[in-house]
Enzyme design. Sequence first.
Site, PDB file in Angstrom:
ATOM      1  N   ASN A  71      -3.097  14.595  31.428  1.00  0.00           N
ATOM      2  CA  ASN A  71      -2.691  15.621  30.453  1.00  0.00           C
ATOM      3  C   ASN A  71      -3.683  15.851  29.319  1.00  0.00           C
ATOM      4  O   ASN A  71      -3.494  16.758  28.507  1.00  0.00           O
ATOM      5  CB  ASN A  71      -1.293  15.321  29.876  1.00  0.00           C
ATOM      6  CG  ASN A  71      -0.226  15.324  30.947  1.00  0.00           C
ATOM      7  OD1 ASN A  71      -0.149  16.274  31.723  1.00  0.00           O
ATOM      8  ND2 ASN A  71       0.570  14.277  31.025  1.00  0.00           N
TER       9      ASN A  71
ATOM     10  N   ARG B 166      -1.415  21.481  24.146  1.00  0.00           N
ATOM     11  CA  ARG B 166      -0.332  20.522  24.321  1.00  0.00           C
ATOM     12  C   ARG B 166       0.125  19.953  22.978  1.00  0.00           C
ATOM     13  O   ARG B 166      -0.668  19.296  22.295  1.00  0.00           O
ATOM     14  CB  ARG B 166      -0.920  19.397  25.168  1.00  0.00           C
ATOM     15  CG  ARG B 166      -0.043  18.232  25.344  1.00  0.00           C
ATOM     16  CD  ARG B 166      -0.853  17.072  25.930  1.00  0.00           C
ATOM     17  NE  ARG B 166       0.058  16.003  26.246  1.00  0.00           N
ATOM     18  CZ  ARG B 166      -0.292  14.747  26.351  1.00  0.00           C
ATOM     19  NH1 ARG B 166      -1.550  14.375  26.178  1.00  0.00           N
ATOM     20  NH2 ARG B 166       0.591  13.837  26.625  1.00  0.00           N
TER      21      ARG B 166
ATOM     22  N   TYR C 159      -1.114  16.142  18.863  1.00  0.00           N
ATOM     23  CA  TYR C 159      -2.442  15.825  19.391  1.00  0.00           C
ATOM     24  C   TYR C 159      -3.584  16.647  18.784  1.00  0.00           C
ATOM     25  O   TYR C 159      -4.739  16.466  19.143  1.00  0.00           O
ATOM     26  CB  TYR C 159      -2.438  15.988  20.916  1.00  0.00           C
ATOM     27  CG  TYR C 159      -1.459  15.046  21.596  1.00  0.00           C
ATOM     28  CD1 TYR C 159      -1.650  13.670  21.524  1.00  0.00           C
ATOM     29  CD2 TYR C 159      -0.344  15.520  22.272  1.00  0.00           C
ATOM     30  CE1 TYR C 159      -0.754  12.789  22.124  1.00  0.00           C
ATOM     31  CE2 TYR C 159       0.557  14.657  22.875  1.00  0.00           C
ATOM     32  CZ  TYR C 159       0.350  13.293  22.790  1.00  0.00           C
ATOM     33  OH  TYR C 159       1.239  12.422  23.381  1.00  0.00           O
TER      34      TYR C 159
ATOM     35  N   ALA D 133      -0.636   8.708  29.219  1.00  0.00           N
ATOM     36  CA  ALA D 133       0.634   8.006  29.482  1.00  0.00           C
ATOM     37  C   ALA D 133       0.454   6.758  30.350  1.00  0.00           C
ATOM     38  O   ALA D 133       1.324   5.881  30.363  1.00  0.00           O
ATOM     39  CB  ALA D 133       1.617   8.970  30.132  1.00  0.00           C
TER      40      ALA D 133
ATOM     41  N   GLU E 125     -10.052   1.171  23.535  1.00  0.00           N
ATOM     42  CA  GLU E 125      -8.900   2.051  23.808  1.00  0.00           C
ATOM     43  C   GLU E 125      -8.753   3.017  22.633  1.00  0.00           C
ATOM     44  O   GLU E 125      -8.761   2.588  21.472  1.00  0.00           O
ATOM     45  CB  GLU E 125      -7.656   1.166  23.949  1.00  0.00           C
ATOM     46  CG  GLU E 125      -6.370   1.914  24.218  1.00  0.00           C
ATOM     47  CD  GLU E 125      -5.169   0.951  24.337  1.00  0.00           C
ATOM     48  OE1 GLU E 125      -5.369  -0.283  24.494  1.00  0.00           O
ATOM     49  OE2 GLU E 125      -4.035   1.446  24.231  1.00  0.00           O
TER      50      GLU E 125
ATOM     51  N   HIS F 296      -6.476   6.421  21.138  1.00  0.00           N
ATOM     52  CA  HIS F 296      -5.365   7.379  21.208  1.00  0.00           C
ATOM     53  C   HIS F 296      -5.509   8.370  20.067  1.00  0.00           C
ATOM     54  O   HIS F 296      -5.785   7.968  18.925  1.00  0.00           O
ATOM     55  CB  HIS F 296      -4.012   6.671  21.091  1.00  0.00           C
ATOM     56  CG  HIS F 296      -3.797   5.668  22.170  1.00  0.00           C
ATOM     57  ND1 HIS F 296      -3.458   6.038  23.451  1.00  0.00           N
ATOM     58  CD2 HIS F 296      -3.936   4.326  22.178  1.00  0.00           C
ATOM     59  CE1 HIS F 296      -3.380   4.960  24.197  1.00  0.00           C
ATOM     60  NE2 HIS F 296      -3.665   3.904  23.452  1.00  0.00           N
TER      61      HIS F 296
ATOM     62  N   ARG G  44       5.522   6.299  16.902  1.00  0.00           N
ATOM     63  CA  ARG G  44       6.236   7.249  17.767  1.00  0.00           C
ATOM     64  C   ARG G  44       7.408   6.543  18.460  1.00  0.00           C
ATOM     65  O   ARG G  44       7.975   5.621  17.896  1.00  0.00           O
ATOM     66  CB  ARG G  44       5.234   7.856  18.762  1.00  0.00           C
ATOM     67  CG  ARG G  44       4.111   8.623  18.041  1.00  0.00           C
ATOM     68  CD  ARG G  44       3.171   9.296  18.994  1.00  0.00           C
ATOM     69  NE  ARG G  44       3.840  10.319  19.773  1.00  0.00           N
ATOM     70  CZ  ARG G  44       3.311  10.892  20.859  1.00  0.00           C
ATOM     71  NH1 ARG G  44       2.094  10.555  21.262  1.00  0.00           N
ATOM     72  NH2 ARG G  44       3.987  11.812  21.520  1.00  0.00           N
TER      73      ARG G  44
HETATM   74  C1  DQA Z   1      -2.082   9.426  23.981  1.00  0.00           C
HETATM   75  C2  DQA Z   1      -0.740   8.757  23.656  1.00  0.00           C
HETATM   76  C3  DQA Z   1       0.087   8.544  24.910  1.00  0.00           C
HETATM   77  O1  DQA Z   1       1.324   7.915  24.600  1.00  0.00           O
HETATM   78  C4  DQA Z   1       0.370   9.882  25.567  1.00  0.00           C
HETATM   79  O2  DQA Z   1       1.104   9.701  26.764  1.00  0.00           O
HETATM   80  C5  DQA Z   1      -0.869  10.674  25.805  1.00  0.00           C
HETATM   81  C6  DQA Z   1      -1.896  10.702  24.772  1.00  0.00           C
HETATM   82  C7  DQA Z   1      -2.861   9.812  22.690  1.00  0.00           C
HETATM   83  O3  DQA Z   1      -4.035  10.103  22.806  1.00  0.00           O
HETATM   84  O4  DQA Z   1      -2.287   9.824  21.612  1.00  0.00           O
HETATM   85  O5  DQA Z   1      -0.990  11.361  26.813  1.00  0.00           O
HETATM   86  O6  DQA Z   1      -2.874   8.521  24.726  1.00  0.00           O
END
Ligand code: DQA
Length: 143
Positions: free
Chosen positions: A10, A17, A22, A74, A95, A97, A104
């Site tokens: 996604n 989105r 985001y 996700a 990692e 995000h 959240r």
């Molecule tokens: C994400 C956070 C995840 O929980 C979510 O499913 C995403 C995007 C983020 O970049 O904040 O697809 O990785």
Amino acid sequence: MRVLILNGPNLNLLGKREPVVYGDTTYAELEQLCHRWGGELGLEVELYQSNHEGALLDRLHQTEADFVVLNPGALTHTSVALRDAVAGVGLPTIEVHLSNIYAREEWRRRSLLSEVCRGVISGLGVQGYRLALSAGKELFPGG
Ligand code: DQA
């Protein structure tokens, strides 16, 4: 020095989105920014996005990068396979995000990936990628 920036399900929809969560930077703009930021740091940047878990695993297995910046989408919360691939490949991985996963839903606070990553950046939008590139360059020369 080479970096692989891997984006999961996604993330191709960025900009369209849930922009409140985001941001409104599109995926194409994120790609451009990462190339620019990487270039400024003297990094060779490879970017890959897929909505398919197996494709992400294959790309990770093949990479010759010195380090990885990973936004698993996700899959963060569900994928033992991606967690095992990061551990198995053994490359230092950061990692990232865009959103703050700790602010959240309860289920989003758990990452299967964090345990095998060297660090986590969450909640700083696209700037998280810039910070990850800069940290990776300092911390992981030679992988
Ligand atoms: C994400 C956070 C995840 O929980 C979510 O499913 C995403 C995007 C983020 O970049 O904040 O697809 O990785």
